[in-house]
Design an enzyme around this catalytic site. Structure first.
Site, PDB file in Angstrom:
ATOM      1  N   HIS A 157       0.817  -1.228   0.000  1.00  0.00           N
ATOM      2  CA  HIS A 157       0.000   0.000   0.000  1.00  0.00           C
ATOM      3  C   HIS A 157       0.847   1.274   0.000  1.00  0.00           C
ATOM      4  O   HIS A 157       0.308   2.361  -0.155  1.00  0.00           O
ATOM      5  CB  HIS A 157      -0.937   0.000   1.220  1.00  0.00           C
ATOM      6  N   ASP A 364       3.678   9.317  -1.304  1.00  0.00           N
ATOM      7  CA  ASP A 364       2.469   8.636  -0.834  1.00  0.00           C
ATOM      8  C   ASP A 364       2.171   7.472  -1.771  1.00  0.00           C
ATOM      9  O   ASP A 364       2.214   7.646  -2.993  1.00  0.00           O
ATOM     10  CB  ASP A 364       1.288   9.628  -0.868  1.00  0.00           C
TER      11      ASP A 364
END
Ligand code: ADQ
Length: 465
Positions: A157, A364
């Site tokens: 992730h 991110d």
């Protein structure tokens, strides 16, 4: 039909009580688990005096969860240590914050072995196993060592760091080599996939062709599989009575000024200081417009046990105080800085009331706030998304105003552009963004991954250990 076994650090059946990324993920995984009659295994979040491997089963919202308690030392070394103080900063390119301690590495390995031993008896021969995220990188190999021949996939992730950064981790090669035990590895973007590929080829003698990394006699399929939100549901939420009420309240309190909104877990990867500095640059460079706007930054604290998080929190309090002190007037405060968690319908209403969504992570994996902001907008009068080029979401969300968050000038310029953007252009950009949001939503994501995993060939019996 095969069952799906999801394994992640924390387990959360979709009871509707979860928030944020965890909530969206829980909904998507729960839907998959229901479809495949599956099981969700992980840490309970609780401590136990001595690890026993005793599993707590629970059936909720049509999904069976199986959780296990961990010893305090495991939590210190595996979770607060290796996961949050070593891998998280390193994988977000912050080797200045990464702590390399043998005890952390040892605790991480031990916790993963414990997870493997605990879950292995629950896995039936036809089951398909899907391991989630950086807490559990070596889990696939540990399961193979116990004789598990099932299809096992891994999804990361967070970003995958460039080879030269990863090489600062003492046990980097061994860690990466454990990953060849998987059949499929998924990344949010091609950039993260390419970084992994480069490392495996250069440091592990891997060879890569047609999406498949081969090392020795092991083969693993690498796929780009960007996660989405439940965009339809979030748009409906933004139209709910509760969200409309919040939106109206926000508009009233804005008093005709344009609201810029930021919503983030309080984390150094999210570029909050850079955001404040970019906004301050805007205030300084645009004396005419500055009192036409204000910034609402929502940032609930996270990972309080880790010192770098305490530092970023103190730093932001100081910075917002200084900016407000230097620029506020008797009838206007430039930054409203709040540290609370809010229910999802409140967040949807806040996004809807904002003219600008300011999302500036320095790095991110994806960034779901950018997608939520888009999903919550009024189609006839949407706000503008300003998005960091270094968020995984930027690869999909090209109609946002993309900025380099390290440049206060670029952030300031983007705010100027957004404020004066004509409605037509806002609508056009928003339509394209929302189209991707709806097409590549969280269900699309899990389908894409599970399809790839189900299609993987079943392994020969693992060699006896
Ligand atoms: P995060 O970095 O935690 O997760 P991110 O994508 O930034 O996740 O989403 C944060 C979530 O938390 C959003 O859904 C947001 O609504 C919610 N949230 C933030 N502040 C909140 C508040 N005050 N109240 C309620 N909810 C709040 C990791 C990776 C990301 C990746 C996700 C999913 O770091 O890069 O996008 O997983 O893969």
């Amino acid at each position: 039909m095969s069952r799906l076994i999801v394994i992640s650090n924390r387990v959360s059946a979709a009871t509707g009580q979860l928030s944020g990324a965890q909530g969206g993920l829980a909904v998507a995984l729960t839907a998959a688990l229901r479809e495949y009659r599956g099981l969700w295994f992980g840490w309970s979040g609780e401590l136990t005096e001595e690890f026993t491997g005793q599993i707590n089963f629970n059936r909720e919202a049509g999904v069976t969860t199986a959780t296990v308690d961990l010893e305090e030392q495991d939590v210190d070394e595996y979770y607060n240590g290796y996961a949050n103080r070593t891998l998280w900063p390193l994988f977000h390119y912050r080797i200045d914050l990464a702590e390399y301690e043998r005890d952390f590495a040892g605790g991480y390995q031990r916790a993963n072995e414990r997870f493997a031993h605990t879950v292995q008896p629950l896995i039936e021969p036809d089951d398909v196993v899907w391991v989630q995220d950086y807490h559990m990188i070596p889990l696939g190999l540990e399961l193979r060592k116990l004789g598990c021949r099932n299809r096992i996939g891994f999804f990361l992730h967070i970003p995958w760091p460039p080879r030269r950064l990863l090489n600062t981790l003492p046990e980097a090669r061994q860690l990466v080599e454990t990953m060849f035990a998987y059949d499929v590895i998924g990344f949010h973007t091609d950039e993260w996939l390419q970084s992994f590929r480069e490392y495996a080829v250069a440091e592990c003698r891997g060879s890569y062709s047609d999406g498949v990394m081969a090392v020795g006699d092991q083969k693993v399929l690498l796929i780009v599989c960007p996660i989405g939100i439940d965009a339809k549901e979030f748009t409906e939420l933004a139209n709910s009575e509760a969200a409309r009420g919040v939106c109206e309240r926000m508009q009233e309190s804005a008093n005709g000024r344009a609201m810029i909104v930021g919503v983030d877990r309080l984390d150094y990867s999210k570029g909050l200081e850079e955001r404040f500095l970019g906004y301050e640059r805007f205030l300084v460079d645009n004396p005419e417009e500055r009192k036409e706007v204000f910034l609402l930054q929502i940032a609930p604290p996270s990972r309080d046990a880790v010192e770098s998080y305490q530092r970023i929190r103190a730093g932001l309090e100081g910075l917002s105080g200084r900016i407000n002190g230097a620029h506020a007037d008797i009838d206007w405060v430039p930054i409203r800085y709040v540290n609370q968690n809010y229910p999802r319908d409140v967040l949807a209403g806040v996004y809807r009331a904002a003219k600008i969504g300011l999302v500036t992570p320095l790095r991110d994996g994806m960034n779901l706030v950018a997608k939520e902001f888009v999903a919550a907008q009024d189609p006839d009068d949407p706000g503008v998304l300003i998005l960091s080029r270094f968020a995984g979401a930027a690869a999909q969300m090209k109609q946002a105003l993309l900025v380099n968050p390290h440049s206060a000038e670029e952030i300031s310029d983007a705010i100027c552009t957004a404020i004066s953007m004509p409605r037509e252009e806002r609508v056009e950009r928003w339509r394209k963004l929302q189209k991707i949001n709806l097409e590549q939503d969280v269900r699309w994501w899990r389908q894409r991954f599970t399809d790839a995993l189900m299609a993987a060939p079943v392994r020969e019996r693992a060699p006896a250990q």
